[in-house]
Design an enzyme around this catalytic site. Structure first.
Site, short mmCIF file in Angstrom:
data_model
loop_
_atom_site.label_atom_id
_atom_site.label_comp_id
_atom_site.label_asym_id
_atom_site.label_seq_id
_atom_site.Cartn_x
_atom_site.Cartn_y
_atom_site.Cartn_z
NE ARG A 30 -1.48 -1.43 3.67
CZ ARG A 30 -1.64 -1.30 4.98
NH1 ARG A 30 -2.80 -0.89 5.47
NH2 ARG A 30 -0.66 -1.58 5.81
CD GLN A 53 5.57 27.00 17.55
OE1 GLN A 53 4.78 27.71 18.16
NE2 GLN A 53 6.43 27.51 16.71
CG ASN A 55 5.26 25.89 13.15
OD1 ASN A 55 4.13 26.03 13.57
ND2 ASN A 55 6.31 26.42 13.75
NE ARG A 66 10.71 29.69 3.14
CZ ARG A 66 9.44 29.80 3.45
NH1 ARG A 66 9.06 29.88 4.71
NH2 ARG A 66 8.52 29.83 2.52
CG HIS A 69 14.64 32.33 10.73
ND1 HIS A 69 13.90 31.67 9.78
CD2 HIS A 69 14.94 33.54 10.18
CE1 HIS A 69 13.75 32.44 8.71
NE2 HIS A 69 14.38 33.57 8.93
CE LYS A 79 13.86 26.53 14.74
NZ LYS A 79 14.22 27.40 13.63
CG HIS A 126 16.76 25.68 10.81
ND1 HIS A 126 15.55 25.92 10.21
CD2 HIS A 126 17.26 24.56 10.25
CE1 HIS A 126 15.32 24.96 9.32
NE2 HIS A 126 16.34 24.13 9.33
CE1 TYR A 139 11.97 24.51 10.04
CE2 TYR A 139 9.87 24.50 8.89
CZ TYR A 139 11.20 24.84 8.94
OH TYR A 139 11.77 25.53 7.90
CG ASP A 175 15.15 35.48 6.12
OD1 ASP A 175 14.90 35.80 7.30
OD2 ASP A 175 14.76 34.41 5.62
#
Length: 190
Positions: A30, A53, A55, A66, A69, A79, A126, A139, A175
Site C-alpha cells: 500500500r 508546536q 509547523n 530562508r 532564525h 527543532k 537554522h 518542524y 532575511d
C-alpha cells in the site's frame, strides 16, 4: 556512525549536538509509514522537553533561501526538521556562547526521498535552501514562538561562510536585512 533508537537511525552527530536521523519506514504494497516524532526515541537522541508546536512550511521556488532564525532564552528551542516533499539543503549554525563549535555550521540534504530528519539543539540558528520546486517541510519545536525572543543572522554573511548549493532565486526582505556577524558577536546563552 549508525545507531538505532526505536523508529530512528542516528546517521551522524553533525556538530555540537546536532544530529542527522533517518526515519525508519514500515512499508507494504500500500505504501509506507514513518514516524515523524516519538518522544522516548528522540529523548534518547537529544530531544528535551515537550513539543510546543508543529509547523508546516511550503516553498514554491527552487533556490529559495530562508534563515538564519533562532529564539533567545527562555524561548530557545530544539527543532526537529523533516522535508516531506522535494529536497532542501538544511543548515544548523552554533550560536552558543563558549561552545567549542561556536559560529561553525553543518549542512545536510533533507528530502522526501532520503527520509532524513535534522535534530537541532537550542542555541543554534537554522536556515535552508530549496533544491527543488514545491518543497514541504514539517518542524517540531520544543518551545512556543515568541515574537520578543525571535532573532536571526544574515544567511549570506561571508563570516559564517555557508556555501549554498544553488544560486539564490528568492530571499525575503526581512532575511536580507538580518545583521551580519561582527568581530564582537557574543552569541547566545547556552
Amino acid at each position: 556512525m549508525v545507531s538505532v533508537a526505536g523508529r530512528f537511525e542516528l546517521i551522524s552527530e553533525a556538530l555540537g549536538g546536532a544530529k542527522l536521523l533517518r526515519r525508519k519506514k514500515i512499508a507494504d504494497d500500500r505504501g509506507f509509514l514513518s514516524r515523524l516524532f516519538e518522544p522516548d526515541d528522540l529523548e534518547e537522541l537529544g530531544w528535551s522537553g515537550p513539543v510546543a508546536q508543529i509547523n508546516e512550511t511550503g516553498t514554491t521556488t527552487k533556490g529559495t533561501l530562508r534563515g538564519f532564525h533562532f529564539q533567545h532564552p527562555p524561548f530557545a528551542e530544539t527543532k526537529l526538521v523533516a522535508c516531506t516533499a522535494g529536497a532542501i539543503y538544511d543548515v544548523a549554525l552554533d550560536l552558543r556562547r563558549g561552545s567549542p563549535t561556536f559560529l561553525q555550521h553543518f549542512g545536510v540534504e533533507l528530502s522526501a526521498e532520503n527520509g532524513c530528519s535534522f535534530l537541532i539543539p537550542a542555541g543554534f540558528a537554522h536556515g535552508f535552501q530549496t533544491l527543488t520546486d514545491d518543497v514541504r517541510m514539517i518542524y517540531a519545536h520544543s518551545a512556543p514562538y515568541s515574537a520578543q525572543s525571535e532573532d536571526g543572522l544574515n544567511c549570506l554573511d561571508p563570516t559564517i561562510g555557508v556555501t549554498w548549493p544553488l544560486p539564490v532565486s528568492v530571499i525575503s526582505e526581512r532575511d536580507k536585512a538580518r545583521p551580519m556577524v561582527d568581530r564582537g558577536y557574543q552569541g547566545v546563552a547556552a
